[in-house]
Design an enzyme around this catalytic site. Structure first.
Site, PDB file in Angstrom:
ATOM      1  N   TYR A  24       0.838  -1.204   0.000  1.00  0.00           N
ATOM      2  CA  TYR A  24       0.000   0.000   0.000  1.00  0.00           C
ATOM      3  C   TYR A  24       0.873   1.255   0.000  1.00  0.00           C
ATOM      4  O   TYR A  24       0.633   2.200  -0.755  1.00  0.00           O
ATOM      5  CB  TYR A  24      -0.955   0.010   1.197  1.00  0.00           C
ATOM      6  CG  TYR A  24      -1.686   1.331   1.338  1.00  0.00           C
ATOM      7  CD1 TYR A  24      -2.690   1.686   0.446  1.00  0.00           C
ATOM      8  CD2 TYR A  24      -1.330   2.253   2.326  1.00  0.00           C
ATOM      9  CE1 TYR A  24      -3.333   2.911   0.528  1.00  0.00           C
ATOM     10  CE2 TYR A  24      -1.967   3.481   2.420  1.00  0.00           C
ATOM     11  CZ  TYR A  24      -2.961   3.806   1.528  1.00  0.00           C
ATOM     12  OH  TYR A  24      -3.588   5.021   1.596  1.00  0.00           O
ATOM     13  N   PRO A  77       1.604  14.653   3.553  1.00  0.00           N
ATOM     14  CA  PRO A  77       0.569  13.810   4.162  1.00  0.00           C
ATOM     15  C   PRO A  77       0.652  12.385   3.631  1.00  0.00           C
ATOM     16  O   PRO A  77       0.694  12.176   2.419  1.00  0.00           O
ATOM     17  CB  PRO A  77      -0.733  14.484   3.707  1.00  0.00           C
ATOM     18  CG  PRO A  77      -0.378  15.193   2.429  1.00  0.00           C
ATOM     19  CD  PRO A  77       1.047  15.620   2.584  1.00  0.00           C
ATOM     20  N   ALA A  79      -1.259   8.556   4.446  1.00  0.00           N
ATOM     21  CA  ALA A  79      -2.407   8.011   5.172  1.00  0.00           C
ATOM     22  C   ALA A  79      -2.005   6.890   6.122  1.00  0.00           C
ATOM     23  O   ALA A  79      -0.987   6.223   5.936  1.00  0.00           O
ATOM     24  CB  ALA A  79      -3.440   7.492   4.162  1.00  0.00           C
ATOM     25  N   SER A 106      -2.492  13.747   7.119  1.00  0.00           N
ATOM     26  CA  SER A 106      -3.485  13.261   6.156  1.00  0.00           C
ATOM     27  C   SER A 106      -4.864  13.258   6.808  1.00  0.00           C
ATOM     28  O   SER A 106      -4.997  12.926   7.988  1.00  0.00           O
ATOM     29  CB  SER A 106      -3.131  11.835   5.729  1.00  0.00           C
ATOM     30  OG  SER A 106      -4.206  11.238   5.031  1.00  0.00           O
ATOM     31  N   TYR A 129      -9.436  16.184   1.541  1.00  0.00           N
ATOM     32  CA  TYR A 129     -10.171  15.812   0.330  1.00  0.00           C
ATOM     33  C   TYR A 129     -11.546  16.445   0.457  1.00  0.00           C
ATOM     34  O   TYR A 129     -12.056  16.600   1.563  1.00  0.00           O
ATOM     35  CB  TYR A 129     -10.366  14.295   0.231  1.00  0.00           C
ATOM     36  CG  TYR A 129      -9.129  13.498  -0.086  1.00  0.00           C
ATOM     37  CD1 TYR A 129      -8.542  13.560  -1.350  1.00  0.00           C
ATOM     38  CD2 TYR A 129      -8.565  12.659   0.859  1.00  0.00           C
ATOM     39  CE1 TYR A 129      -7.411  12.805  -1.656  1.00  0.00           C
ATOM     40  CE2 TYR A 129      -7.432  11.895   0.564  1.00  0.00           C
ATOM     41  CZ  TYR A 129      -6.862  11.984  -0.691  1.00  0.00           C
ATOM     42  OH  TYR A 129      -5.753  11.240  -0.986  1.00  0.00           O
ATOM     43  N   THR A 155      -6.038  18.450  -1.650  1.00  0.00           N
ATOM     44  CA  THR A 155      -5.640  17.510  -2.709  1.00  0.00           C
ATOM     45  C   THR A 155      -6.639  17.598  -3.856  1.00  0.00           C
ATOM     46  O   THR A 155      -7.828  17.368  -3.660  1.00  0.00           O
ATOM     47  CB  THR A 155      -5.565  16.076  -2.158  1.00  0.00           C
ATOM     48  OG1 THR A 155      -4.586  16.039  -1.116  1.00  0.00           O
ATOM     49  CG2 THR A 155      -5.163  15.090  -3.251  1.00  0.00           C
ATOM     50  N   LYS A 230      -2.730  21.155  -3.843  1.00  0.00           N
ATOM     51  CA  LYS A 230      -1.769  20.056  -3.962  1.00  0.00           C
ATOM     52  C   LYS A 230      -2.166  19.133  -5.108  1.00  0.00           C
ATOM     53  O   LYS A 230      -3.237  18.533  -5.077  1.00  0.00           O
ATOM     54  CB  LYS A 230      -1.721  19.268  -2.642  1.00  0.00           C
ATOM     55  CG  LYS A 230      -0.777  18.072  -2.656  1.00  0.00           C
ATOM     56  CD  LYS A 230      -0.735  17.417  -1.282  1.00  0.00           C
ATOM     57  CE  LYS A 230       0.253  16.266  -1.228  1.00  0.00           C
ATOM     58  NZ  LYS A 230      -0.257  15.060  -1.930  1.00  0.00           N
ATOM     59  N   HIS A 254       0.875  12.876  -6.565  1.00  0.00           N
ATOM     60  CA  HIS A 254       0.290  11.980  -5.568  1.00  0.00           C
ATOM     61  C   HIS A 254       1.181  10.742  -5.376  1.00  0.00           C
ATOM     62  O   HIS A 254       0.679   9.617  -5.255  1.00  0.00           O
ATOM     63  CB  HIS A 254      -1.126  11.552  -6.018  1.00  0.00           C
ATOM     64  CG  HIS A 254      -2.072  11.256  -4.898  1.00  0.00           C
ATOM     65  ND1 HIS A 254      -3.173  12.027  -4.616  1.00  0.00           N
ATOM     66  CD2 HIS A 254      -2.081  10.260  -3.979  1.00  0.00           C
ATOM     67  CE1 HIS A 254      -3.819  11.512  -3.582  1.00  0.00           C
ATOM     68  NE2 HIS A 254      -3.172  10.427  -3.177  1.00  0.00           N
ATOM     69  N   ASP A 285       6.617  17.835  -4.205  1.00  0.00           N
ATOM     70  CA  ASP A 285       6.526  16.585  -3.446  1.00  0.00           C
ATOM     71  C   ASP A 285       6.666  15.447  -4.446  1.00  0.00           C
ATOM     72  O   ASP A 285       6.186  15.535  -5.566  1.00  0.00           O
ATOM     73  CB  ASP A 285       5.218  16.682  -2.639  1.00  0.00           C
ATOM     74  CG  ASP A 285       4.240  15.545  -2.692  1.00  0.00           C
ATOM     75  OD1 ASP A 285       4.107  14.907  -3.739  1.00  0.00           O
ATOM     76  OD2 ASP A 285       3.572  15.349  -1.676  1.00  0.00           O
ATOM     77  N   VAL A 288      11.852  12.718  -3.595  1.00  0.00           N
ATOM     78  CA  VAL A 288      13.025  13.255  -2.885  1.00  0.00           C
ATOM     79  C   VAL A 288      13.571  12.214  -1.901  1.00  0.00           C
ATOM     80  O   VAL A 288      12.855  11.762  -1.011  1.00  0.00           O
ATOM     81  CB  VAL A 288      12.675  14.566  -2.139  1.00  0.00           C
ATOM     82  CG1 VAL A 288      13.849  15.022  -1.273  1.00  0.00           C
ATOM     83  CG2 VAL A 288      12.273  15.651  -3.123  1.00  0.00           C
ATOM     84  N   ARG A 289      14.829  11.841  -2.102  1.00  0.00           N
ATOM     85  CA  ARG A 289      15.482  10.867  -1.214  1.00  0.00           C
ATOM     86  C   ARG A 289      16.858  11.323  -0.751  1.00  0.00           C
ATOM     87  O   ARG A 289      17.486  10.672   0.069  1.00  0.00           O
ATOM     88  CB  ARG A 289      15.650   9.515  -1.939  1.00  0.00           C
ATOM     89  CG  ARG A 289      14.357   8.857  -2.413  1.00  0.00           C
ATOM     90  CD  ARG A 289      13.476   8.381  -1.271  1.00  0.00           C
ATOM     91  NE  ARG A 289      12.256   7.741  -1.763  1.00  0.00           N
ATOM     92  CZ  ARG A 289      11.125   8.399  -2.044  1.00  0.00           C
ATOM     93  NH1 ARG A 289      11.060   9.710  -1.893  1.00  0.00           N
ATOM     94  NH2 ARG A 289      10.056   7.738  -2.475  1.00  0.00           N
ATOM     95  N   GLY A 308       7.298  11.958   1.589  1.00  0.00           N
ATOM     96  CA  GLY A 308       6.206  11.076   1.980  1.00  0.00           C
ATOM     97  C   GLY A 308       6.677   9.680   2.346  1.00  0.00           C
ATOM     98  O   GLY A 308       6.786   9.333   3.514  1.00  0.00           O
ATOM     99  N   ARG A 309       6.998   8.867   1.347  1.00  0.00           N
ATOM    100  CA  ARG A 309       7.376   7.481   1.631  1.00  0.00           C
ATOM    101  C   ARG A 309       8.555   7.340   2.590  1.00  0.00           C
ATOM    102  O   ARG A 309       8.542   6.435   3.423  1.00  0.00           O
ATOM    103  CB  ARG A 309       7.651   6.715   0.328  1.00  0.00           C
ATOM    104  CG  ARG A 309       6.371   6.398  -0.449  1.00  0.00           C
ATOM    105  CD  ARG A 309       6.676   5.515  -1.652  1.00  0.00           C
ATOM    106  NE  ARG A 309       5.482   5.241  -2.450  1.00  0.00           N
ATOM    107  CZ  ARG A 309       5.053   5.987  -3.460  1.00  0.00           C
ATOM    108  NH1 ARG A 309       5.726   7.088  -3.784  1.00  0.00           N
ATOM    109  NH2 ARG A 309       3.971   5.657  -4.131  1.00  0.00           N
TER     110      ARG A 309
END
Length: 369
Positions: A24, A77, A79, A106, A129, A155, A230, A254, A285, A288-289, A308-309
């Protein structure tokens, strides 16, 4: 084994998390071309470092919507963070606050705005949302305001949920011990298992497909909070965002989870920045690492970036400590990149400090695949 960069957390998270949860967080839409491209595009931008500049003092501080932060690296954000770690959004909020930066919560968080606010001081934005029931939207915005949140990240790229095939295969559903806390009391807090993806059916039923620019204007009538739009990828929509009264723009696809084969956000950034003409700040967004990625985004005109991740993967690996480490590693890498490029403050980072492969006329004609 000591972790020395942000990317290493992903493999640890993959080992630790149930497959459904890891997939996910990790997956993108359909062929996942844009998912890879969000990362790959950064490697097509090279530096033009300036030498023999006194870089003994480096200042990374900046302001976002008038709020002072320690660095232009913020939290996007994401989830349902309690799927990654029992402390979920609490841990992320504390890590962001300790780093002196902004967290975006989120609206599908597994902790409520009030719970996140209870972790202590910090500058926090709320991702929103727009639902069919505008009363639900108004209630969410009120709650965020009362909890001391400082801006709304609206979003706009999700009139329908993108097709994430891993979630369909895994029959993704929110684990039974978790709820979408911001919807408790709004008859929306639990997702049911569904024929395709529990998430997809939940969202399909609630998110408003009629969402338009009028709703961006409506939102400003129910809140005084600044609104960041966003999900902008084009000059046309950048101009419309400014016209609609947005306080800022987040260039986002996204996390490559919506429409596949849109460009990477770093490639779309400059077009959006030029169209905004300095009237509102533009953020990035996606992908970016590394601290080098942050510098490249700022050189192309971004006022800051969101991650995010890396947050959910580090959270899964080491909880709050992991998120703190990610923010610290990115900060240190970014500071080093500034020093080695000859920039002592953010305002010294210019377009002349980089060269992108699309700057060369011949490359414009060649397919970039």
């Amino acid at each position: 084994m000591e972790i020395t960069n942000v990317t290493e957390y992903e493999a640890i998270a993959k080992q630790k998390l149930p497959k459904m949860v890891y997939d996910y967080y990790a997956s993108g839409a359909e062929d996942q071309w844009t998912l890879a491209e969000n990362r790959n595009a950064f490697s097509r931008i090279l530096f033009r470092p300036r030498i023999l500049i006194d870089v003994s003092k480096i200042d990374m501080a900046t302001t976002v919507l008038g709020f002072k932060i320690s660095m232009p690296i913020m939290i996007a954000p994401t989830a349902m963070q309690k799927m990654a770690h029992p402390e979920g959004e609490y841990a992320t909020a504390r890590a962001a606050s300790a780093a002196g930066t902004i967290m975006t919560l989120s609206s599908w968080a597994t902790s409520s705005v009030e719970e996140v606010a209870s972790t202590g001081p910090g500058i926090r934005f709320f991702q929103l949302y727009v639902y069919k029931d505008r009363n639900v939207v108004a209630q969410l915005v009120r709650r965020a305001e009362r909890a001391g949140f400082k801006a709304i990240a609206l979003t706009v790229d999700t009139p329908r949920l993108g097709r994430r095939e891993a979630d369909i295969k895994n029959r993704f559903t929110l684990p039974p011990f978790l709820t979408l806390k911001n919807f408790e009391g709004l008859d929306l807090g639990k997702m049911d298992k569904a024929a395709d993806s529990g998430l997809a059916s939940y969202v399909a039923g609630q998110i408003d497909r009629t969402l338009s620019w009028k709703d961006v204007e409506w939102l400003q009538t129910i809140t005084k909070l600044p609104i960041l739009v966003k999900g902008v990828l084009t000059a046309e929509d950048a101009r419309l965002s400014v016209q609609a009264g947005a306080a800022g723009i987040i260039v986002s696809n996204h996390g490559a989870r919506q429409l596949d084969y849109v460009p990477s956000t770093i490639m779309a950034l400059e077009e959006v920045v030029k169209a905004a003409q300095g009237r509102v700040p533009v953020f990035l967004d996606g992908g970016v690492r590394r601290g080098t990625d942050v510098f490249k985004a700022l050189a192309l005109g971004a006022s800051g970036i969101f991650i995010g991740r890396p947050v959910v993967f580090s959270l899964a690996s080491e909880g709050e400590t992991g998120v703190r480490k990610v923010l610290q590693m990115l900060r240190e890498e970014f500071e080093l990149t500034m020093a080695l490029s000859g920039c002592r403050s953010l305002k010294e980072i210019t377009r002349a400090h980089i060269v992108a492969d699309w700057d060369h006329p011949l490359n414009r004609l060649a397919p970039r695949l």
